[in-house]
Design a protein around this motif. Structure first.
Motif, mmCIF file in Angstrom:
data_model
loop_
_atom_site.group_PDB
_atom_site.id
_atom_site.type_symbol
_atom_site.label_atom_id
_atom_site.label_comp_id
_atom_site.label_asym_id
_atom_site.label_seq_id
_atom_site.Cartn_x
_atom_site.Cartn_y
_atom_site.Cartn_z
ATOM 1 N N UNK A 13 0.831 -1.207 0.000
ATOM 2 C CA UNK A 13 0.000 0.000 0.000
ATOM 3 C C UNK A 13 0.868 1.260 0.000
ATOM 4 N N UNK A 14 2.066 1.163 -0.589
ATOM 5 C CA UNK A 14 2.962 2.325 -0.653
ATOM 6 C C UNK A 14 2.346 3.390 -1.554
ATOM 7 N N UNK A 15 2.308 4.588 -1.053
ATOM 8 C CA UNK A 15 1.766 5.724 -1.824
ATOM 9 C C UNK A 15 2.948 6.562 -2.288
ATOM 10 N N UNK A 16 2.980 6.893 -3.531
ATOM 11 C CA UNK A 16 4.087 7.685 -4.042
ATOM 12 C C UNK A 16 5.329 6.844 -4.244
ATOM 13 N N UNK A 17 6.472 7.513 -4.292
ATOM 14 C CA UNK A 17 7.733 6.835 -4.509
ATOM 15 C C UNK A 17 8.277 6.240 -3.225
ATOM 16 N N UNK A 18 9.320 5.469 -3.371
ATOM 17 C CA UNK A 18 9.997 4.844 -2.231
ATOM 18 C C UNK A 18 11.488 4.762 -2.561
ATOM 19 N N UNK A 19 12.315 4.842 -1.535
ATOM 20 C CA UNK A 19 13.751 4.654 -1.707
ATOM 21 C C UNK A 19 14.133 3.362 -1.007
ATOM 22 N N UNK A 20 14.810 2.486 -1.733
ATOM 23 C CA UNK A 20 15.253 1.208 -1.192
ATOM 24 C C UNK A 20 16.764 1.292 -0.999
ATOM 25 N N UNK A 21 17.194 1.016 0.217
ATOM 26 C CA UNK A 21 18.607 1.122 0.579
ATOM 27 C C UNK A 21 19.073 -0.227 1.102
ATOM 28 N N UNK A 22 20.085 -0.782 0.442
ATOM 29 C CA UNK A 22 20.703 -2.036 0.868
ATOM 30 C C UNK A 22 22.076 -1.685 1.416
ATOM 31 N N UNK A 23 22.404 -2.191 2.586
ATOM 32 C CA UNK A 23 23.703 -1.904 3.181
ATOM 33 C C UNK A 23 24.190 -3.145 3.909
ATOM 34 N N UNK A 24 25.465 -3.432 3.752
ATOM 35 C CA UNK A 24 25.976 -4.636 4.393
ATOM 36 C C UNK A 24 27.470 -4.649 4.572
ATOM 37 N N UNK A 25 27.907 -5.719 5.219
ATOM 38 C CA UNK A 25 29.328 -5.927 5.477
ATOM 39 C C UNK A 25 29.667 -7.376 5.170
ATOM 40 N N UNK A 26 30.941 -7.580 4.854
ATOM 41 C CA UNK A 26 31.463 -8.929 4.624
ATOM 42 C C UNK A 26 32.649 -9.127 5.544
ATOM 43 N N UNK A 27 32.618 -10.177 6.320
ATOM 44 C CA UNK A 27 33.733 -10.508 7.199
ATOM 45 C C UNK A 27 34.781 -11.220 6.349
ATOM 46 N N UNK A 28 35.906 -10.563 6.145
ATOM 47 C CA UNK A 28 36.984 -11.155 5.344
ATOM 48 C C UNK A 28 37.931 -11.992 6.193
ATOM 49 N N UNK A 29 38.087 -11.635 7.461
ATOM 50 C CA UNK A 29 38.955 -12.374 8.378
ATOM 51 C C UNK A 29 38.207 -12.569 9.697
ATOM 52 N N UNK A 30 37.704 -13.790 9.928
ATOM 53 C CA UNK A 30 36.929 -14.062 11.131
ATOM 54 C C UNK A 30 37.712 -13.787 12.412
ATOM 55 N N UNK A 31 38.992 -14.045 12.395
ATOM 56 C CA UNK A 31 39.809 -13.848 13.602
ATOM 57 C C UNK A 31 39.976 -12.380 13.974
ATOM 58 N N UNK A 32 39.696 -11.491 13.051
ATOM 59 C CA UNK A 32 39.856 -10.049 13.294
ATOM 60 C C UNK A 32 38.585 -9.492 13.930
ATOM 61 N N UNK A 33 38.196 -10.060 15.046
ATOM 62 C CA UNK A 33 36.976 -9.691 15.749
ATOM 63 C C UNK A 33 36.886 -8.186 16.015
ATOM 64 N N UNK A 34 38.008 -7.556 16.340
ATOM 65 C CA UNK A 34 38.020 -6.109 16.626
ATOM 66 C C UNK A 34 37.608 -5.279 15.417
ATOM 67 N N UNK A 35 37.791 -5.823 14.229
ATOM 68 C CA UNK A 35 37.439 -5.085 13.011
ATOM 69 C C UNK A 35 35.957 -5.206 12.674
ATOM 70 N N UNK A 36 35.390 -6.379 12.810
ATOM 71 C CA UNK A 36 34.027 -6.562 12.331
ATOM 72 C C UNK A 36 32.952 -6.596 13.412
#
Length: 161
Positions: A13-36
């Motif tokens: 039931x959206x009236x008018x336009x809508x903006x869809x925003x996708x945002x995410x992260x990828x853990x490249x190094x699981x051991x780097x807990x402080x980073x992710x």
């Protein structure tokens, strides 16, 4: 809204336009807990802040996993202007989270990846159908109505009948 399926065919039931925003992260190094880890904790805080403020422009969101390394959010906004206003507001959760994230990105040397995509969808340029589903996606964000109110076919809901 309930997680109980709604009988029959519904559409958003959206009236008018809508903006869809996708945002995410990828853990490249699981051991780097402080980073992710801090990055993964920042988004729920921002979404909670936005959800408490009906004037923020956030219509709804869904937190998702793209596998063991990828976390992302699909967000529905009233407008790109409201999305940008939140992103640049110095007194909101996003500003310190973004600064901390950038610092971690520099220090982490690729430990965590980041991405976002923004889609500005004008009025009449989207359609949806939910059959025997709970409110979901844009329908959960904007509410649902019986399909007949917006057209029985996708072509009609897109105004191309």
């Amino acid at each position: 809204m309930s997680d109980k399926p709604i009988d029959g065919r519904m559409t958003d039931d959206a009236r008018g336009g809508v903006t869809v925003f996708l945002i995410g992260m990828r853990i490249n190094k699981f051991r780097a807990l402080r980073s992710w880890w801090p990055v993964s904790r920042a988004m729920p805080r921002m979404l909670k802040e936005l959800s408490r403020d009906p004037e923020s422009g956030l219509l709804g969101y869904r937190l998702l996993s793209g596998g063991p390394r990828v976390l992302y959010t699909v967000q529905y906004w009233e407008s790109k202007e409201k999305l940008f206003a939140y992103a640049t507001a110095p007194d909101k959760e996003h500003h310190p989270a973004w600064a901390a994230f950038n610092r971690r990105m520099r220090e982490g040397h690729g430990d965590v990846g980041f991405w976002h995509e923004t889609y500005v969808v004008p009025a009449g340029a989207h359609e949806s159908i939910y059959v025997n589903m709970p409110a979901f996606g844009l329908g959960k964000a904007a509410g649902v109505v019986p399909v007949g109110r917006r057209g029985e076919r996708a072509r009609e809901r897109l105004g191309a009948a």
